[in-house]
Design an enzyme around this catalytic site. Structure first.
Site, PDB file in Angstrom:
ATOM      1  N   ASP A 105     100.018  57.970 -22.981  1.00 14.90           N
ATOM      2  CA  ASP A 105      98.847  58.133 -22.120  1.00 14.90           C
ATOM      3  C   ASP A 105      97.839  56.990 -22.266  1.00 14.90           C
ATOM      4  O   ASP A 105      97.167  56.628 -21.303  1.00 14.90           O
ATOM      5  CB  ASP A 105      98.192  59.515 -22.264  1.00 14.90           C
ATOM      6  CG  ASP A 105      97.769  59.826 -23.672  1.00 14.90           C
ATOM      7  OD1 ASP A 105      98.165  59.086 -24.580  1.00 14.90           O
ATOM      8  OD2 ASP A 105      97.041  60.815 -23.856  1.00 14.90           O
ATOM      9  N   ASP A 152     107.599  62.990 -28.596  1.00 16.53           N
ATOM     10  CA  ASP A 152     106.883  64.253 -28.825  1.00 16.53           C
ATOM     11  C   ASP A 152     106.967  65.243 -27.659  1.00 16.53           C
ATOM     12  O   ASP A 152     106.640  66.405 -27.822  1.00 16.53           O
ATOM     13  CB  ASP A 152     105.401  63.985 -29.100  1.00 16.53           C
ATOM     14  CG  ASP A 152     105.189  63.297 -30.443  1.00 16.53           C
ATOM     15  OD1 ASP A 152     106.127  63.279 -31.252  1.00 16.53           O
ATOM     16  OD2 ASP A 152     104.078  62.779 -30.670  1.00 16.53           O
ATOM     17  N   MET A 194     108.004  65.382 -36.570  1.00 15.92           N
ATOM     18  CA  MET A 194     106.872  64.776 -35.871  1.00 15.92           C
ATOM     19  C   MET A 194     106.301  65.725 -34.811  1.00 15.92           C
ATOM     20  O   MET A 194     106.943  66.689 -34.407  1.00 15.92           O
ATOM     21  CB  MET A 194     107.276  63.447 -35.242  1.00 15.92           C
ATOM     22  CG  MET A 194     107.317  62.315 -36.258  1.00 15.92           C
ATOM     23  SD  MET A 194     107.627  60.719 -35.484  1.00 15.92           S
ATOM     24  CE  MET A 194     107.310  59.623 -36.877  1.00 15.92           C
ATOM     25  N   ARG A 196     102.119  65.601 -33.513  1.00 11.90           N
ATOM     26  CA  ARG A 196     100.732  65.774 -33.971  1.00 11.90           C
ATOM     27  C   ARG A 196     100.016  66.865 -33.182  1.00 11.90           C
ATOM     28  O   ARG A 196      99.308  67.679 -33.728  1.00 11.90           O
ATOM     29  CB  ARG A 196      99.955  64.465 -33.834  1.00 11.90           C
ATOM     30  CG  ARG A 196      99.980  63.617 -35.087  1.00 11.90           C
ATOM     31  CD  ARG A 196      99.355  62.278 -34.808  1.00 11.90           C
ATOM     32  NE  ARG A 196     100.046  61.619 -33.705  1.00 11.90           N
ATOM     33  CZ  ARG A 196      99.539  60.645 -32.965  1.00 11.90           C
ATOM     34  NH1 ARG A 196      98.332  60.207 -33.195  1.00 11.90           N
ATOM     35  NH2 ARG A 196     100.244  60.095 -31.987  1.00 11.90           N
ATOM     36  N   ARG A 278     112.543  72.367 -51.863  1.00 12.59           N
ATOM     37  CA  ARG A 278     112.425  70.912 -51.685  1.00 12.59           C
ATOM     38  C   ARG A 278     111.831  70.593 -50.324  1.00 12.59           C
ATOM     39  O   ARG A 278     112.000  71.366 -49.372  1.00 12.59           O
ATOM     40  CB  ARG A 278     113.804  70.240 -51.776  1.00 12.59           C
ATOM     41  CG  ARG A 278     114.590  70.572 -53.028  1.00 12.59           C
ATOM     42  CD  ARG A 278     113.882  70.076 -54.270  1.00 12.59           C
ATOM     43  NE  ARG A 278     114.423  70.692 -55.483  1.00 12.59           N
ATOM     44  CZ  ARG A 278     115.297  70.108 -56.283  1.00 12.59           C
ATOM     45  NH1 ARG A 278     115.738  68.902 -56.004  1.00 12.59           N
ATOM     46  NH2 ARG A 278     115.728  70.732 -57.359  1.00 12.59           N
ATOM     47  N   HIS A 284     110.069  58.325 -39.458  1.00 11.78           N
ATOM     48  CA  HIS A 284     110.484  57.455 -38.353  1.00 11.78           C
ATOM     49  C   HIS A 284     111.969  57.503 -38.018  1.00 11.78           C
ATOM     50  O   HIS A 284     112.383  56.967 -36.993  1.00 11.78           O
ATOM     51  CB  HIS A 284     110.038  56.017 -38.619  1.00 11.78           C
ATOM     52  CG  HIS A 284     108.572  55.846 -38.356  1.00 11.78           C
ATOM     53  ND1 HIS A 284     107.616  56.312 -39.227  1.00 11.78           N
ATOM     54  CD2 HIS A 284     107.911  55.333 -37.303  1.00 11.78           C
ATOM     55  CE1 HIS A 284     106.428  56.070 -38.728  1.00 11.78           C
ATOM     56  NE2 HIS A 284     106.567  55.483 -37.568  1.00 11.78           N
ATOM     57  N   VAL A 285     112.744  58.167 -38.884  1.00  7.63           N
ATOM     58  CA  VAL A 285     114.153  58.386 -38.551  1.00  7.63           C
ATOM     59  C   VAL A 285     114.252  59.051 -37.169  1.00  7.63           C
ATOM     60  O   VAL A 285     115.154  58.758 -36.378  1.00  7.63           O
ATOM     61  CB  VAL A 285     114.793  59.301 -39.624  1.00  7.63           C
ATOM     62  CG1 VAL A 285     116.074  59.934 -39.126  1.00  7.63           C
ATOM     63  CG2 VAL A 285     115.045  58.517 -40.898  1.00  7.63           C
TER      64      VAL A 285
HETATM   65  P1  ADP Z   1     100.173  55.157 -26.145  1.00 11.81           P
HETATM   66  O1  ADP Z   1     100.411  54.404 -24.887  1.00 11.81           O
HETATM   67  O2  ADP Z   1     101.460  55.473 -26.851  1.00 11.81           O
HETATM   68  O3  ADP Z   1      99.284  56.361 -25.930  1.00 11.81           O
HETATM   69  P2  ADP Z   1      97.945  53.661 -27.323  1.00 11.81           P
HETATM   70  O4  ADP Z   1      96.944  54.733 -27.042  1.00 11.81           O
HETATM   71  O5  ADP Z   1      97.892  52.984 -28.632  1.00 11.81           O
HETATM   72  O6  ADP Z   1      99.451  54.175 -27.181  1.00 11.81           O
HETATM   73  O7  ADP Z   1      97.799  52.563 -26.171  1.00 11.81           O
HETATM   74  C1  ADP Z   1      98.602  51.414 -26.159  1.00 11.81           C
HETATM   75  C2  ADP Z   1      97.809  50.232 -25.643  1.00 11.81           C
HETATM   76  O8  ADP Z   1      97.331  50.494 -24.315  1.00 11.81           O
HETATM   77  C3  ADP Z   1      96.543  49.921 -26.426  1.00 11.81           C
HETATM   78  O9  ADP Z   1      96.809  49.153 -27.586  1.00 11.81           O
HETATM   79  C4  ADP Z   1      95.735  49.146 -25.417  1.00 11.81           C
HETATM   80  O10 ADP Z   1      96.156  47.809 -25.336  1.00 11.81           O
HETATM   81  C5  ADP Z   1      96.078  49.860 -24.114  1.00 11.81           C
HETATM   82  N1  ADP Z   1      95.051  50.880 -23.815  1.00 11.81           N
HETATM   83  C6  ADP Z   1      94.967  52.142 -24.291  1.00 11.81           C
HETATM   84  N2  ADP Z   1      93.873  52.765 -23.835  1.00 11.81           N
HETATM   85  C7  ADP Z   1      93.228  51.870 -23.040  1.00 11.81           C
HETATM   86  C8  ADP Z   1      92.023  51.892 -22.272  1.00 11.81           C
HETATM   87  N3  ADP Z   1      91.250  52.980 -22.223  1.00 11.81           N
HETATM   88  N4  ADP Z   1      91.685  50.769 -21.600  1.00 11.81           N
HETATM   89  C9  ADP Z   1      92.455  49.672 -21.630  1.00 11.81           C
HETATM   90  N5  ADP Z   1      93.596  49.587 -22.340  1.00 11.81           N
HETATM   91  C10 ADP Z   1      93.983  50.667 -23.032  1.00 11.81           C
END
Ligand code: ADP
Length: 363
Positions: A105, A152, A194, A196, A278, A284-285
């Site tokens: 997202d 996820d 995994m 969260r 245990r 990360h697997v």
């Molecule tokens: P994911 O896409 O898995 O949710 P992240 O939230 O880390 O992972 O977002 C990945 C990349 O997308 C960030 O490192 C950034 O470069 C870009 N990004 C995320 N949110 C924003 C935002 N609000 N505005 C601009 N770029 C964003």
């Protein structure tokens, strides 16, 4: 042909390569000039070799590989306008006005913002004499199609995200391996998986592996969970079972919002039942290894649909996310899905679990 680029961003997942492959081949098939952007938004901001034209054979022999061959990264620069201005320059000067983003997202939010700003970014580039008036006119519309790569299965709007099915396979393999040794030694195993904010992996693998107990963030147990857990484990042993399996999602909590960790569960079992217990943390697997048939096909279908969406886009077509709905590939408004996904996270933070489950809908 139209300029089209594909990139993977945020956390990686199995099946991303199948999606990249499909985008490249469908794009070429439909007459586009297709580019890879390496290392997600970082490569878009840095330009240079990070943005490379792809051909038919550059995506041969990748469908069976986990992760993403074009790299993924988090990029702080892209969060600021300055970074996005550089990215816009790198795209316009290559004639790229169609983007396929594969990520979570955060990545989709970034893409949407980029498109909203596109016009003003080009104005600024023109004012600074970085691009010509012709380029400003020719590349004035940016089109975006997204798809969700995540193990996820935590995204609203799609029945399955790319990578989830492979992660399920990985977890099941691990549990099966653990079960045989647990049986020999009459042990209790606590497996941390995994997830969260989303207990999907935990719930599905606990059903598929005959686990005795599962803890997930969406359904926090009442305060007497310790007694219930111990009663259940004891009852299973009394009925002749030689082992117990307990699955804990990494985001599991109790009704007060306190984390239920594998360590905590272990202490409860050891103190009350003195079972040989245990912990295995899969980590990360779950994100690695070869993608399942389902994820390969899912990536292929989503990739082809994303390219079709871009080719059919008109100037006012809103960014879409390509997703799976009842085994059909569908296009949904990108930001609506992102907002719903964020609303789920908020509902969970507010301890309104019923609302969270309701908002998440089908998945
Ligand atoms: P994911 O896409 O898995 O949710 P992240 O939230 O880390 O992972 O977002 C990945 C990349 O997308 C960030 O490192 C950034 O470069 C870009 N990004 C995320 N949110 C924003 C935002 N609000 N505005 C601009 N770029 C964003």
């Amino acid at each position: 042909g139209k300029g089209l680029a594909v990139f993977t961003s945020g956390g990686d997942s199995q099946g991303m390569n199948a999606a990249v492959r499909s985008v490249v081949r469908m794009g070429i098939y439909l007459g586009c000039k297709v580019y890879f952007i390496r290392e997600g938004y970082q490569g878009m901001v840095d330009g240079g070799d990070n943005i490379e034209e792809a051909n038919w054979s550059s995506v041969s022999s990748i469908i069976h590989k986990g992760g993403t061959i074009i790299g993924s990264a988090r990029c702080m620069e892209f969060i600021k306008r300055e970074g996005r201005l550089k990215a816009a320059y790198n795209l316009v000067t290559r004639g790229i006005t169609n983007l396929v983003v594969i990520g979570g997202d955060g990545s989709l939010t970034g893409a949407n913002l980029f498109r909203e700003e596109w016009s003003s970014l080009l104005d600024e580039l023109l004012a600074n004499n970085k691009i010509t008036k012709d380029q400003r006119e020719k590349y004035k519309y940016l089109h975006i199609a997204g798809m969700v790569g995540s193990i996820d299965n935590d995204f609203c709007g799609t029945d399955m995200t790319i990578g989830t099915d492979s992660a399920l396979h990985r977890i099941i393999e691990a549990i099966d391996a653990i079960v045989s040794t647990a049986y020999s030694h009459q042990r209790t195993f606590i497996m941390e998986v995994m997830g969260r904010h989303c207990g999907y992996l935990a719930v599905v693998t606990s059903l598929a592996s005959e686990a005795d107990f599962v803890f997930i963030p969406e359904a926090p147990p009442s305060v007497d969970w310790r007694d219930k857990l111990c009663d259940k484990l004891e009852q299973e042993r009394k009925s002749g079972q030689r082992l117990n399996i307990i699955i804990v999602a990494e985001g599991a909590i109790d009704r007060e919002g306190k984390p239920i960790t594998a360590e905590l569960v272990k202490n409860v079992v050891v103190e009350n039942l003195q079972q040989d217990t245990r912990i295995t943390v899969l980590g990360h697997v779950q994100r690695g290894g070869s993608p399942s048939a389902f994820d390969r096909i899912l990536g292929c279908r989503m990739g082809a649909e994303a390219v079709m969406a871009l080719m059919e886009a008109t100037p006012d077509t809103e960014p879409c996310v390509v997703s799976l709905d009842g085994n059909q590939a569908v296009r949904l408004p990108l930001m609506e899905c992102v907002r719903r996904t964020k609303a789920v996270a908020q509902a969970m933070a507010d301890k309104n679990w019923d609302l969270a489950v309701q908002l998440r809908g089908r998945s």
